[in-house]
Motif scaffolding. Structure first.
Motif, PDB file in Angstrom:
ATOM      1  N   ASN A 681       2.830  -7.706  -6.625  1.00 32.41           N
ATOM      2  CA  ASN A 681       2.060  -7.905  -5.401  1.00 32.41           C
ATOM      3  C   ASN A 681       2.819  -7.339  -4.199  1.00 32.41           C
ATOM      4  N   GLU A 682       4.123  -7.606  -4.164  1.00 30.45           N
ATOM      5  CA  GLU A 682       4.914  -7.063  -3.058  1.00 30.45           C
ATOM      6  C   GLU A 682       4.894  -5.542  -3.062  1.00 30.45           C
ATOM      7  N   GLN A 683       5.006  -4.970  -4.270  1.00 28.03           N
ATOM      8  CA  GLN A 683       4.961  -3.502  -4.364  1.00 28.03           C
ATOM      9  C   GLN A 683       3.618  -2.965  -3.893  1.00 28.03           C
ATOM     10  N   LEU A 684       2.552  -3.651  -4.329  1.00 23.32           N
ATOM     11  CA  LEU A 684       1.217  -3.194  -3.935  1.00 23.32           C
ATOM     12  C   LEU A 684       1.005  -3.348  -2.427  1.00 23.32           C
ATOM     13  N   GLN A 685       1.507  -4.466  -1.895  1.00 26.90           N
ATOM     14  CA  GLN A 685       1.383  -4.646  -0.445  1.00 26.90           C
ATOM     15  C   GLN A 685       2.134  -3.542   0.298  1.00 26.90           C
ATOM     16  N   ALA A 686       3.314  -3.234  -0.227  1.00 23.62           N
ATOM     17  CA  ALA A 686       4.069  -2.144   0.405  1.00 23.62           C
ATOM     18  C   ALA A 686       3.323  -0.821   0.289  1.00 23.62           C
ATOM     19  N   THR A 687       2.685  -0.616  -0.898  1.00 27.76           N
ATOM     20  CA  THR A 687       1.919   0.616  -1.088  1.00 27.76           C
ATOM     21  C   THR A 687       0.737   0.663  -0.133  1.00 27.76           C
ATOM     22  N   VAL A 688       0.038  -0.489   0.011  1.00 20.87           N
ATOM     23  CA  VAL A 688      -1.109  -0.542   0.921  1.00 20.87           C
ATOM     24  C   VAL A 688      -0.646  -0.235   2.350  1.00 20.87           C
ATOM     25  N   THR A 689       0.450  -0.860   2.736  1.00 20.28           N
ATOM     26  CA  THR A 689       0.974  -0.597   4.083  1.00 20.28           C
ATOM     27  C   THR A 689       1.308   0.876   4.276  1.00 20.28           C
ATOM     28  N   ILE A 915      -3.944  -6.854   7.524  1.00 24.48           N
ATOM     29  CA  ILE A 915      -4.733  -5.633   7.285  1.00 24.48           C
ATOM     30  C   ILE A 915      -5.972  -5.633   8.180  1.00 24.48           C
ATOM     31  N   SER A 916      -6.656  -6.806   8.247  1.00 18.86           N
ATOM     32  CA  SER A 916      -7.861  -6.872   9.080  1.00 18.86           C
ATOM     33  C   SER A 916      -7.501  -6.676  10.556  1.00 18.86           C
ATOM     34  N   ALA A 917      -6.340  -7.252  10.968  1.00 21.22           N
ATOM     35  CA  ALA A 917      -5.901  -7.063  12.354  1.00 21.22           C
ATOM     36  C   ALA A 917      -5.612  -5.599  12.641  1.00 21.22           C
ATOM     37  N   LEU A 918      -4.981  -4.943  11.658  1.00 18.72           N
ATOM     38  CA  LEU A 918      -4.702  -3.515  11.830  1.00 18.72           C
ATOM     39  C   LEU A 918      -5.999  -2.724  11.929  1.00 18.72           C
TER      40      LEU A 918
END
Length: 953
Positions: A681-689, A915-918
Motif C-alpha cells: 500500500n505504501e508503495q502504491l501510494q508513493a506510485t500514485v503520488t 488526493i481529493s484535496a490535490l
C-alpha cells in the motif's frame, strides 16, 4: 670498597664474618648510607647472597629493600637489584642442587610466609604494579617475575589487592603488547596466575582485548607448530573460558571461534610430531571442548556448535579423525572433541553421519570407529572415546537412532556381506568373548533406544542365527540366554542395562520379555540368593529389571499380571529384601562416578560398569518401582484409571497445543500478510503520488505549449496574406511541374517521329539518285516520284515549324518555373518555420494526450488494486476476528493486529483525502481534473476540442 671486597669473598685480614653478620652489615649500609652508589653496591651484594642465605636475607633485608623501592625510584639499577633480591627470597623456583629432598615442604612454607609478610601492607603490591609500568627492562622484567611469584604463593589475597587497585588489571594487560618477547612471555605467565579461579578478573582481562592479543601471539608463533609460548597462551585462554559463561559468549560473539580453524590444519603427511606440537594440539582440542562442554548452558553450547560447523572447524576435526599417522593421544582427544561438538546438535550430527573414511571402498566414519570400539587390541582410552562419540552422535538424535536400528532389521541387512554395518558390529561386540566389547556394545545399543518407544518395538523384530540348523532367535531372547549362562560380571551388567533401557516405558517389550517362561524365575533366583559383593551389583540390576516388568506391565499375559508378580516377589524374595537389593545400584561407588558427567572416564576396564544416561534412568525409576511393589491391586486399578485420565488429558492438551501452534502459525502468516499489504500500500501510494506529480508536470507543459501555440497563431494571422499567396503558389508550381512533364513527354515523342521521317527522307534521296542514273524509266513514274517527294518536304517543313513552336513554349514554361521556384524559396523559410512549429505542437499535443491517457489508465489500475487491498484487509480482519473467538489467549495479539489494520484504513482514508484535496487544488488552478469514472468521456471531449481548435487555425 674493602668492606664490599670482604663481603664478596675477596682476601681480607682476620677471621671471615658469618653470613648473618655480613647480611646485617649490608642492611645497615642500605639503611644508613647517603650515597646512592654505596646503597646500590650493598643491594647488589644482598642479591648475590639471597639464594644461599634466603632465610637471613628475607628476615633482615625485606623491610630495607621495600624502602629502597619507595625512595630510589629514580635509579633503575638499584630498583632492579632490589626486585631480584625479593624474587629470590619469595620464589620457590630454586635450582635442584640447592634444594634438599627432605626440605621441599619447608621451602614452600618459607616462600608463603615471606609473601604473606610482603602483602601485609597492600601498598607494597600497589607499588609493585607501579614499577611494572616502567618501560626500563631492568625494572619491568624483575617486577613481573616478583608479582608472578607472589600470585603463586598467595593467589587469592594478591588477586583481591590487584582487583581493588585502580587500573590494576589494565596495567598488567599492557605486558602483552611489549615488543620484548621475554617480558611478553613472562606477562602471559603472570596473567595465568592472576586469572586462576577468579571470574571477576577473568572478565576484566577478556574485555581488555586479551583474546585478540593471545590469538595474535599464537598465530605469530606458528599455531600448533609453535613453542612453549603457544602452550602458555593456550593455558591462559583456558583459564579465561573454562566455567565462565560470560567470556565464552564474548569469545563466540567476537568471531574468535573462526580463528581457531587454522590450528588444526596439520597437513597431509602428519610426520614429525614433536612433543611440543602434541602438547599444543592437545591444549587446542581441550579449548574447543571448553566451549562446547555439556556442563555449559545449553543455549551457549548450541550456538558455539553451530559456529564451529559454519566456519569449517568441525570439518577440520573430522579430517584429523580420519587421517593416518596421528598420535594415539591426539586421536583420542580429537574423538572426544568431535563428540562434544556434535552432541545434541542435529546439523552437526547429520554432517558427522555423512563423513566417510578414506578407504576403498569408502566406509562411514561411524562404522570405522565402531570397529575400533569392539576391537580388544585397541587401547582402552581410545575405545572409551569411541563409545562417547557414538553416544553423543545419538544424543537427542532420533534420525540417527533410526538409522542405526535399521541396520539390524531383516529388510535392510546386506545379504551379500560385502559391507559391514553398524548394527552388525554392535551385535558382534554384544556376543563376543571380550567382556569390555560386550559392555560397550550393550551401552551403545541402549543409547540407540534412549527415549524412543518406536525403535524399542522395532528392535523386537531382530532375529539372530545362532548356529547352522537351529531356528533363529530374537535379540531379546539371546540377551537373556547369555545372562543365564553365567558370564563375566561386566558382560551381565551391560546386558542388564540394555534390557532395562529397552523395557522401560515399552509395554510391548515387557510382554515379549515375560513371554519367555525362564526369564522371571531366573531374575527371582538371582535376587533371592546371598552372593558376594561383586554379585550385589548384578542383583540390584536384576531387581530393577523385574521392577520395570511390573511397573510397565499392561496385564496382557494372565500368568504374569502385576498382582501375580508382586505375590511372587513377596513369597520368594520379600518386599524389604527386594527394595534393599534395588538400593545396591545407587549406593555403589562406580554409580556415583558415572553420574557426574556424560563422558565415560574410567581408570581401568574393571571399573567400567555404569553409563551416565543409565544413572538417570535408575534415579527416575527407583522410587516409582518401590512404590509399585507396595501398592495393592485396588490402588493399581486406581492408578491405571488415573493414568488413562492423564493420558486423555495429555491428549487433549496435546490437541490444544497443536491447535494453538496452528493458530500461532496462522496469526504469524496474517501478520506477515498485513505487513506485506502495508508495504504494498505504501508503495502504491508513493506510485500514485509520483504519477499525480507527473500528470501535473505534463499538464503544466501542455498549458505552456498551448500558450506558445496561441502566440504562433497570432503571428500567423498577421501574415495571413503572405501565407495564402505562398499556399497558392505552391499549388501552381505543382501544376506547372505536371504540365512540364507532359510537354517533355510530347517533345520526346515528336523527336522520335522526326528521326523516323529523317530516315525515310534519306531512303528517298538514295532511291532518287539511283533513279537519275537510269535513263529508261517511264515518264509517269518520274512525275509520280517528284510529286511524292514534294509532299514529303512539305510535311517535313510543317513538322519543323511545330517543333520550333513547342520548343518555344517549353522554354517559356521553364522560365516561368524558374521564377516560381525563386519566389517559393524566398517564401519557404517563413512558411517552413511555421509549418514545423505547427507540426511540433500537434505532435506534442498528441504525445501529451497519449501519456495522459496512459497515466489515467495507470491511476485507474492502481485504484482497483487499492480496492482489492481493502478487500484483503477486510478478509484478514474477519480471519483475525474468527481467531479471537477460537482462543481467548490470543485476544491481545489479535487486538493489536486489528489496531494495526484500523491504522492502515485511517492511513488510506488520509491518502484519499489528500488526493481529493490535490484534485480540488488542481481545479482551482484551472487544470481540468475529471473523476475516474468520467475518464474516457473526458478524454474524448478533449480530443474533439483539440480538433476544433486545429480547424479554426
Amino acid at each position: 670498597m674493602n668492606f664490599l671486597r670482604g663481603v664478596m669473598g675477596g682476601p681480607s685480614a682476620g677471621p671471615q664474618p658469618s653470613g648473618a653478620d655480613t647480611i646485617q652489615k649490608l642492611c645497615d649500609r642500605v639503611a644508613s648510607s647517603t650515597l646512592l652508589d654505596d646503597r646500590r653496591d650493598a643491594v647488589r651484594a644482598l642479591k648475590s647472597l639471597s639464594k644461599k642465605y634466603r632465610l637471613e636475607v628475607g628476615i633482615q633485608a625485606m623491610e630495607h629493600l621495600i624502602h629502597v623501592l619507595q625512595t630510589d625510584r629514580s635509579d633503575s639499577e638499584i630498583i632492579g637489584y632490589a626486585l631480584d633480591t625479593l624474587y629470590n627470597v619469595i620464589s620457590n623456583d630454586l635450582e635442584e642442587e640447592e634444594q634438599e629432598e627432605n626440605s621441599a615442604k619447608q621451602v614452600d612454607d618459607l616462600g608463603s610466609q615471606f609473601t604473606e609478610i610482603f602483602i601485609k601492607q597492600q601498598e607494597n603490591v600497589t607499588l609493585l604494579l607501579t614499577l611494572v609500568e616502567e618501560f626500563d627492562f631492568h625494572v619491568r622484567w624483575p617486577g613481573v617475575k616478583l608479582l608472578t611469584s607472589l600470585l603463586k604463593q598467595q593467589g587469592p589475597q594478591v588477586q583481591q589487592i590487584i582487583l581493588v587497585s585502580p587500573m590494576g588489571v589494565s596495567r598488567l594487560m599492557d605486558l602483552l603488547a611489549d615488543s620484548r618477547e621475554v617480558i611478553r612471555n613472562d606477562g602471559v605467565l603472570l596473567l595465568q596466575q592472576l586469572t586462576k579461579s577468579n571470574a571477576a578478573i577473568q572478565k576484566i582481562v577478556a574485555f581488555e582485548n586479551a583474546f585478540e592479543r593471545l590469538l595474535d601471539i599464537i598465530t605469530e608463533e606458528g599455531n600448533s607448530d609453535g613453542g612453549i609460548v603457544v602452550e602458555d597462551c593456550l593455558l591462559l585462554l583456558q583459564n579465561l573460558l573454562k566455567n565462565n559463561n560470560s567470556n565464552q559468549n564474548f569469545f563466540k560473539e567476537g568471531s574468535y571461534i573462526q580463528r581457531m580453524k587454522p590450528w588444526f590444519e596439520v597437513g597431509d603427511d602428519n610426520c614429525g610430531w614433536s612433543a611440543q606440537k602434541v602438547t599444543n594440539l592437545h591444549l587446542m582440542l581441550q579449548l574447543v571442548r571448553v566451549l562446547v562442554s555439556p556442563t555449559n548452558p545449553p543455549g551457549a553450547t548450541s550456538s558455539c556448535q553451530k559456529a564451529m560447523f559454519h566456519c569449517g572447524l568441525l570439518q577440520q576435526l573430522c579430517t584429523i579423525l580420519m587421517a593416518t599417522g596421528v598420535p594415539a593421544d591426539i586421536l583420542t582427544e580429537t574423538i572426544n572433541t568431535v563428540s562434544e561438538v556434535i552432541r545434541g546438535c542435529q546439523t552437526n550430527q547429520d554432517y558427522f553421519a555423512s563423513v566417510n573414511a578414506p578407504s576403498n571402498p569408502p566406509r562411514p566414519a561411524i562404522v570405522v570407529l565402531l570397529m575400533s570400539m569392539v576391537n580388544e587390541r585397541q587401547p582402552f582410552v581410545l575405545r572409551c572415546a569411541v563409545l562417547y562419540c557414538f553416544q553423543c552422535f545419538l544424543y537427542k538424535n532420533q534420525k540417527g537412532q533410526g538409522e542405526i536400528v535399521s541396520t539390524l532389521l531383516p529388510s535392510t541387512i546386506d545379504a551379500t556381506g560385502n559391507s559391514v554395518s553398524a548394527g552388525q558390529l554392535l551385535c558382534g561386540g554384544l556376543f563376543s568373548t571380550d567382556s569390555l566389547s560386550n559392555w560397550c556394545a550393550a551401552v551403545a545399543l541402549a543409547h540407540a533406544l534412549q527415549e524412543n518407544a518406536t525403535l524399542k518395538e522395532q528392535l523386537l523384530r531382530v532375529q539372530l542365527a545362532t548356529s547352522i540348523g537351529n531356528p533363529p532367535v530374537s535379540l531379546l531372547q539371546q540377551c537373556t540366554n547369555i545372562l543365564s549362562q553365567g558370564s563375566k560380571v561386566q558382560t551381565r551388567v551391560g546386558l542388564l542395562m540394555l534390557l532395562c533401557t529397552w523395557l522401560s516405558n515399552c509395554s510391548i517389550a515387557v510382554t515379549h520379555f515375560l513371554h519367555n517362561p525362564a526369564n522371571v524365575p531366573f531374575l527371582t533366583g538371582q535376587i533371592a540368593e546371598n552372593l558376594g559383593e561383586e554379585e550385589q551389583l548384578v542383583q540390584g540390576l536384576c531387581a530393577l529389571l523385574l521392577g520395570i516388568s511390573i511397573y510397565y506391565n499392561d496385564n496382557s499375559l494372565e500368568n504374569y499380571r502385576k498382582e501375580k508378580l508382586k505375590q511372587l516377589i513377596e513369597k520368594r524374595i520379600g518386599r524389604e529384601n527386594f527394595i534393599e537389593k534395588l538400593g545396591f545400584i545407587s549406593k555403589h561407588e562406580l554409580y556415583s562416578r558415572a553420574a557426574q558427567k556424560p563422558q565415560p572416564s574410567f581408570s581401568s576396564p574393571d571399573h567400567m560398569m555404569f553409563d551416565h544416561e543409565f544413572t538417570k534412568l535408575v534415579k527416575e525409576l527407583e522410587g516409582v518401582i518401590s512404590k509399585a511393589i507396595y501398592k495393592s491391586s485396588e490402588e493399581d486399578k486406581k492408578e491405571e484409571e488415573v493414568k488413562k485420565t492423564l493420558e486423555q488429558h495429555d491428549n487433549i492438551v496435546t490437541h490444544y497445543k497443536k491447535v494453538i501452534r496452528e493458530q500461532d502459525q496462522e496469526l504469524e502468516e496474517l501478520k506477515q500478510r498485513i505487513n506485506t499489504l502495508t508495504s504494498q500500500n505504501e508503495q502504491l501510494q508513493a506510485t500514485v503520488t509520483q504519477q499525480v506529480s507527473q500528470i501535473q508536470q505534463h499538464k503544466d507543459q501542455y498549458n505552456l505549449l498551448k500558450v506558445q501555440l496561441g502566440k504562433d497563431n497570432q503571428h500567423h494571422n498577421s501574415h495571413g496574406d503572405t501565407f495564402q499567396m505562398n499556399g497558392i503558389q505552391t499549388e501552381e508550381v505543382s501544376k506547372l511541374k505536371e504540365e512540364l512533364e507532359e510537354w517533355k513527354n510530347k517533345h520526346e515523342l515528336l523527336q522520335g517521329q522526326l528521326k523516323e521521317r529523317d530516315s525515310v527522307i534519306e531512303k528517298l534521296n538514295s532511291s532518287q539518285l539511283e533513279m537519275g542514273t537510269t535513263e529508261q524509266s517511264s515518264q509517269t513514274s518520274k512525275f509520280g516520284g517528284l510529286e511524292h517527294n514534294n509532299e514529303l518536304q512539305k510535311e517535313l517543313e510543317m513538322l519543323r515549324s511545330q517543333i520550333q513552336l513547342q520548343s518555344a513554349e517549353i522554354s517559356k514554361l521553364q522560365m516561368e518555373n524558374q521564377k516560381l521556384q525563386v519566389m517559393s524559396t524566398t517564401a519557404d523559410p517563413v512558411s517552413g518555420d511555421s509549418g514545423a512549429k505547427a507540426a511540433a505542437s500537434s505532435e506534442l499535443e498528441g504525445r501529451l494526450e497519449q501519456e495522459i491517457k496512459e497515466l489515467k489508465s495507470e491511476v485507474k489500475a492502481l485504484s482497483e488494486e487499492k480496492e482489492s487491498l481493502k478487500q484483503h484487509l477486510d478478509s484478514s480482519s474477519s480471519t483475525v476476528a474468527i481467531l479471537q473467538d477460537e482462543k481467548s489467549k490470543l485476544q491481545r495479539e489479535v487486538a493489536e493486529s486489528k489496531k494495526e489494520q484500523d491504522d492502515l484504513l485511517v492511513l488510506l482514508a488520509d491518502q484519499d483525502q489528500k488526493i481529493s484535496a490535490l484534485k480540488i487544488k488542481l481545479k482551482d488552478l484551472g487544470v481540468p481534473v475529471e473523476d475516474e469514472d468520467d475518464t474516457e468521456s473526458g478524454d474524448q471531449g478533449d480530443e474533439d476540442e483539440d480538433g476544433d481548435e486545429e480547424e479554426q487555425d
